[in-house]
Design a protein around this motif. Structure first.
Motif, PDB file in Angstrom:
ATOM      1  N   ILE A 113      19.523  33.048 -48.825  1.00  0.00           N
ATOM      2  CA  ILE A 113      17.817  33.781 -48.275  1.00  0.00           C
ATOM      3  C   ILE A 113      17.329  33.358 -49.452  1.00  0.00           C
ATOM      4  CG2 ILE A 113      18.532  35.785 -46.882  1.00  0.00           C
ATOM      5  CD1 ILE A 113      17.264  37.277 -49.240  1.00  0.00           C
ATOM      6  N   HIS A 114      17.668  32.617 -50.694  1.00  0.00           N
ATOM      7  CA  HIS A 114      16.138  32.387 -51.473  1.00  0.00           C
ATOM      8  C   HIS A 114      17.126  31.453 -52.778  1.00  0.00           C
ATOM      9  CE1 HIS A 114      12.474  31.898 -53.473  1.00  0.00           C
ATOM     10  NE2 HIS A 114      13.304  32.787 -54.606  1.00  0.00           N
ATOM     11  N   ASP A 115      16.920  30.587 -53.588  1.00  0.00           N
ATOM     12  CA  ASP A 115      17.695  29.639 -54.212  1.00  0.00           C
ATOM     13  C   ASP A 115      16.567  30.181 -55.746  1.00  0.00           C
ATOM     14  OD1 ASP A 115      19.129  28.442 -56.393  1.00  0.00           O
ATOM     15  OD2 ASP A 115      18.715  26.630 -54.631  1.00  0.00           O
ATOM     16  N   THR A 116      17.213  31.263 -56.518  1.00  0.00           N
ATOM     17  CA  THR A 116      16.554  31.053 -57.897  1.00  0.00           C
ATOM     18  C   THR A 116      17.735  30.953 -58.601  1.00  0.00           C
ATOM     19  OG1 THR A 116      14.901  32.277 -58.811  1.00  0.00           O
ATOM     20  CG2 THR A 116      16.458  33.655 -57.486  1.00  0.00           C
ATOM     21  N   ASP A 117      16.903  31.361 -60.295  1.00  0.00           N
ATOM     22  CA  ASP A 117      17.774  31.580 -61.117  1.00  0.00           C
ATOM     23  C   ASP A 117      17.905  33.192 -61.577  1.00  0.00           C
ATOM     24  OD1 ASP A 117      15.848  31.872 -63.341  1.00  0.00           O
ATOM     25  OD2 ASP A 117      15.689  29.173 -62.969  1.00  0.00           O
TER      26      ASP A 117
ATOM     27  N   LEU B  76       6.725  37.754 -62.911  1.00  0.00           N
ATOM     28  CA  LEU B  76       7.639  37.321 -63.489  1.00  0.00           C
ATOM     29  C   LEU B  76       9.148  37.033 -62.823  1.00  0.00           C
ATOM     30  CD1 LEU B  76       7.161  38.925 -67.067  1.00  0.00           C
ATOM     31  CD2 LEU B  76       6.436  36.938 -65.972  1.00  0.00           C
ATOM     32  N   TYR B  77       8.751  37.974 -61.607  1.00  0.00           N
ATOM     33  CA  TYR B  77      10.629  37.748 -61.099  1.00  0.00           C
ATOM     34  C   TYR B  77      11.197  37.498 -59.668  1.00  0.00           C
ATOM     35  CZ  TYR B  77      11.610  40.448 -65.272  1.00  0.00           C
ATOM     36  OH  TYR B  77      11.903  40.757 -66.493  1.00  0.00           O
ATOM     37  N   ASP B  78      11.426  36.871 -58.869  1.00  0.00           N
ATOM     38  CA  ASP B  78      11.776  36.107 -57.804  1.00  0.00           C
ATOM     39  C   ASP B  78      12.625  37.114 -56.789  1.00  0.00           C
ATOM     40  OD1 ASP B  78       9.961  33.295 -58.293  1.00  0.00           O
ATOM     41  OD2 ASP B  78      12.177  32.996 -58.732  1.00  0.00           O
ATOM     42  N   ALA B  79      13.339  38.228 -57.755  1.00  0.00           N
ATOM     43  CA  ALA B  79      13.926  38.441 -56.629  1.00  0.00           C
ATOM     44  C   ALA B  79      14.444  40.292 -57.249  1.00  0.00           C
ATOM     45  CB  ALA B  79      15.399  38.136 -56.344  1.00  0.00           C
TER      46      ALA B  79
ATOM     47  N   ARG C 210      24.880  37.846 -55.872  1.00  0.00           N
ATOM     48  CA  ARG C 210      24.255  36.168 -56.281  1.00  0.00           C
ATOM     49  C   ARG C 210      24.097  35.043 -54.912  1.00  0.00           C
ATOM     50  NH1 ARG C 210      25.768  37.125 -61.799  1.00  0.00           N
ATOM     51  NH2 ARG C 210      24.531  37.182 -63.189  1.00  0.00           N
ATOM     52  N   ARG C 211      25.531  35.320 -54.403  1.00  0.00           N
ATOM     53  CA  ARG C 211      25.954  34.672 -52.905  1.00  0.00           C
ATOM     54  C   ARG C 211      24.937  35.290 -52.411  1.00  0.00           C
ATOM     55  NH1 ARG C 211      31.146  35.412 -54.816  1.00  0.00           N
ATOM     56  NH2 ARG C 211      31.472  36.959 -52.772  1.00  0.00           N
ATOM     57  N   ARG C 212      24.644  36.238 -51.967  1.00  0.00           N
ATOM     58  CA  ARG C 212      24.293  36.097 -50.730  1.00  0.00           C
ATOM     59  C   ARG C 212      23.060  36.759 -50.833  1.00  0.00           C
ATOM     60  NH1 ARG C 212      26.895  40.984 -48.865  1.00  0.00           N
ATOM     61  NH2 ARG C 212      29.274  40.031 -48.248  1.00  0.00           N
ATOM     62  N   LEU C 213      21.783  36.636 -52.099  1.00  0.00           N
ATOM     63  CA  LEU C 213      20.465  36.233 -52.714  1.00  0.00           C
ATOM     64  C   LEU C 213      20.731  34.651 -52.016  1.00  0.00           C
ATOM     65  CD1 LEU C 213      17.514  36.705 -53.932  1.00  0.00           C
ATOM     66  CD2 LEU C 213      19.158  36.796 -55.785  1.00  0.00           C
ATOM     67  N   LEU C 214      21.529  34.416 -52.764  1.00  0.00           N
ATOM     68  CA  LEU C 214      21.499  32.357 -52.427  1.00  0.00           C
ATOM     69  C   LEU C 214      20.966  32.006 -50.946  1.00  0.00           C
ATOM     70  CD1 LEU C 214      21.633  29.926 -53.481  1.00  0.00           C
ATOM     71  CD2 LEU C 214      23.978  29.304 -53.760  1.00  0.00           C
TER      72      LEU C 214
END
Length: 292
Positions: free
Chosen positions: A220-224, A14-17, A214-218
């Protein structure tokens, strides 16, 4: 009502991160939890991203080195975001002045010496004696093993009288180091506020650390947000902070509150858990005894 899981794998599709807490979830301050390491490594192997989000008052590099020494493999995570990172931005921006008194152990010196790239060559922060300070930067007690917040009341009274603001680099109140419970910067800041003084916070449950995660995740990966799961054992930090950010939460019951949910840390009693969460007006989507 919170759903009690057998393993992270029950819901991983259910989750990307995940935004995963460290102390109490991935390690106990002394050694890692093998099942937790395995769970995060497996999540990454399926394509998920793991952001370790911690209230440690040191920049991410130092936390990474600590995890290396403990034996946490780099394969278990992608990025580390710390309360120290978020609080550093505020300090270098001058939130508590340019001349600061550091309340904390020497292991946190990297908070001052590891200057973020964004602040390199800009206005410097000078650590000075208490009598010369414009503000306080608190990363914890000087002696976290033996001291308690009340030990600082006389010094805090003098600081309050002078109107010194405090920057709290770790909002955690306590953590368990192995079998010993120790006080963190959050306990000192709470006492300072109770005395009528002003404290500023940047780690969980406050927004700045989540914005940074969120910025650090963005990068390496774009998700909501609907595809991000927060994992933590602190009801007032990990759970309250993530829910305030609109994130789904997996509450690890076998951490700080382990003695509240029955005799088996791996299997929380559903009725005790429901009553405990209700009394605190928190409703994480999921709970689990230990991260696995």
């Amino acid at each position: 009502m919170t759903r009690i899981l057998r393993a992270l794998d029950d819901i991983s599709d259910l989750y990307d991160a995940v935004f995963c807490d460290l102390w109490g979830c991935l390690h106990n301050g002394v050694r890692p939890f093998p099942a937790a390491v395995e769970a995060l490594t497996a999540f990454r192997a399926r394509g998920g991203k793991v952001v370790l989000i911690t209230n440690a008052p040191r920049p991410a590099r130092f936390v990474g080195e600590q995890l290396d020494r403990m034996g946490v493999p780099r394969e278990a995570y992608d990025v580390i975001v710390t309360s120290g990172d978020a609080a550093q931005d505020a300090m270098f921006a001058g939130a508590v002045g340019r001349k600061v008194w550091h309340l904390g152990p020497s292991k946190d010196d990297g908070f001052f010496t590891e200057v973020p790239a964004a602040w390199a060559g800009r206005a410097e922060i000078e650590r000075v004696p208490f009598e010369e300070a414009e503000g306080i930067v608190c990363t914890g007690p000087f002696d976290e093993v033996n001291e308690v917040p009340e030990d600082y009341r006389p010094r805090f009274l003098a600081a309050k009288t002078r109107g010194l603001p405090m920057l709290c680099a770790n909002p955690d109140v306590v953590v368990d180091m192995g079998e010993k419970r120790i006080y963190c910067a959050g306990a000192l800041a709470a006492l300072y506020e109770d005395m009528g003084a002003r404290a500023l916070y940047f780690g969980k449950p406050h927004p700045p650390i989540y914005d940074m995660a969120r910025r650090r995740l963005l990068e390496i990966h774009d998700t909501d947000d609907s595809r991000i799961l927060a994992i933590g054992d602190g009801i007032n930090t990990d759970v309250a902070g993530a829910m305030g950010e609109g994130l789904d939460v997996l509450f690890v019951t076998g951490g700080l509150a382990v003695d509240q949910f029955g005799p088996d840390a791996e299997e929380p009693d559903p009725d005790l858990l429901a009553a405990w969460l209700g009394a605190r007006q928190q409703s994480p989507q999921y709970s689990i005894g230990k991260l696995r």
